[in-house]
Scaffold this motif. Structure first.
Motif, PDB file in Angstrom:
ATOM      1  N   VAL A   1     -26.732   7.858 -25.449  1.00 50.03           N
ATOM      2  CA  VAL A   1     -27.733   7.650 -26.495  1.00 50.03           C
ATOM      3  C   VAL A   1     -29.041   7.111 -25.924  1.00 50.03           C
TER       4      VAL A   1
ATOM      5  N   LEU B   1     -23.503  11.718 -27.129  1.00 57.25           N
ATOM      6  CA  LEU B   1     -24.083  10.702 -28.004  1.00 57.25           C
ATOM      7  C   LEU B   1     -23.021   9.756 -28.556  1.00 57.25           C
TER       8      LEU B   1
ATOM      9  N   TYR C   1     -28.010   3.975 -37.673  1.00 54.09           N
ATOM     10  CA  TYR C   1     -28.116   3.945 -36.207  1.00 54.09           C
ATOM     11  C   TYR C   1     -27.882   2.500 -35.799  1.00 54.09           C
TER      12      TYR C   1
ATOM     13  N   THR D   1     -34.358   8.905 -34.007  1.00 47.62           N
ATOM     14  CA  THR D   1     -33.733   7.578 -33.908  1.00 47.62           C
ATOM     15  C   THR D   1     -34.731   6.458 -34.157  1.00 47.62           C
TER      16      THR D   1
ATOM     17  N   ASP E   1     -20.804  12.627 -32.644  1.00 48.31           N
ATOM     18  CA  ASP E   1     -20.580  12.495 -31.201  1.00 48.31           C
ATOM     19  C   ASP E   1     -20.681  13.856 -30.529  1.00 48.31           C
ATOM     20  N   THR E   2     -21.751  14.066 -29.749  1.00 48.44           N
ATOM     21  CA  THR E   2     -21.898  15.334 -29.031  1.00 48.44           C
ATOM     22  C   THR E   2     -20.938  15.430 -27.851  1.00 48.44           C
TER      23      THR E   2
END
Length: 324
Positions: free
Chosen positions: A158, A84, A196, A314, A217-218
């Motif tokens: 994303v 992400l 976002y 989101t 951040d994944t």
């Protein structure tokens, strides 16, 4: 390190550069354009797996979060990193070429602009059509027929969750994507707003009583919290000395300093313990000051949430955290 491990060691100085550019340059091109992925419209779930790697001479079992994918006509189980920190999904050119060489019909023609068109793949058991998707000059130039080997063919960014709700069940190792938060879960999870912006996720956090924003951040799993030296010192356990080691960022060698802490932070009214906090030496003082003035206190990734379920809506810009 073998390319297929794909551990994205995102370093704090690089994140500072990125955030300062992203949120202060009003003429920057909008990086979050319309997705070229045709995704399932219904709710679906997919199990994920962890890829381990050696970091600072120690084994890190949570180096990368991998989603299983399959290509038509290719018998091998493949994976994409769930990242992400990337606004758009992409494939690794070298790996796709290697797959196409063995399984010709699995991969469309790679055009001269380093894109592929009308590429079908299975995300778990769900069909996804990439009308157009970019390629990065990266990945293995050969693939093994060994079923035990992990082959990572790209990144899911994303755009996978844009205008959707992502529920990351870390203990259950399951990602669910739906149009809204399921009712039973919604009643359990206090929701808070998050920022976002152009495909970037900024989570409001309370760190030692001070409001801050954390870039989420994944694609970054090695650190619980990357932040400033000042915040690290405040979080550190008494009489604790930082463990220092070299890291690479944007072609430079910097120094990471990690301190043990028994402290915690609060996200969406949920208290999360922090075992280690890290700061980087070598970043520009000007960049750090700009970041701090914007209220950005650092970056976090998967490691902070390993014992929780993280909900990211989101569409409505709401998020929540619940212990499992």
């Amino acid at each position: 390190m073998h390319q297929s491990t794909i551990l994205k060691r995102k370093i704090f100085s690089g994140i500072i550069i990125f955030l300062v550019f992203y949120f202060t340059n009003t003429n920057a091109q909008n990086a979050h354009s319309t997705s070229q992925l045709q995704l399932p419209t219904q709710e679906y779930k997919v199990k994920f797996t962890w890829l381990g790697d050696t970091v600072n001479a120690k084994w890190e079992p949570y180096s990368a979060l991998l989603i299983p994918v399959r290509l038509p006509g290719c018998p091998k189980q493949l994976y994409m990193q769930f990242d992400l920190g990337a606004p758009h999904s992409l494939f690794y050119k070298n790996t796709l070429r290697a797959i196409r060489a063995k399984y010709f019909n699995s991969v469309p023609v790679i055009d001269t602009s380093s894109k592929v068109h009308d590429m079908v793949f299975l995300l778990g058991n769900q069909k996804v059509l990439a009308k157009e998707i970019g390629l990065k000059d990266f990945g293995d130039t050969a693939i093994s027929r060994d079923s035990k080997g992990i082959t990572v063919i790209g990144t899911l960014g994303v755009d996978l969750i844009d205008n959707k709700t992502a529920i990351i069940d870390y203990p259950g190792k399951q990602l669910m994507i739906s149009n809204e938060i399921p009712g039973m879960l919604k009643s359990r999870v206090p929701l808070s707003p998050f920022m976002y912006i152009q495909g970037s996720i900024l989570l409001p956090a309370l760190i030692r009583g001070k409001q801050s924003l954390l870039y989420f951040d994944t694609g970054s799993s090695a650190f619980e919290l990357l932040t400033s030296k000042e915040i690290c010192n405040a979080l550190a356990m008494p009489n604790t000395s930082p463990v220092s080691y070299p890291v690479k960022s944007w072609g430079k060698t910097l120094t990471a300093n990690t301190v043990a802490t028994a402290d915690s932070l609060i996200l969406a009214s949920h208290k999360l313990p922090i075992k280690f906090a890290t700061y980087i030496e070598g970043a520009s003082d000007t960049q750090i000051q700009q970041m701090m003035k914007m209220g950005i206190g650092g970056m976090t990734g998967n490691k902070l949430f390993l014992n929780t379920i993280l909900v990211l809506d989101t569409r409505n810009k709401k998020f929540g955290v619940v212990s499992k």
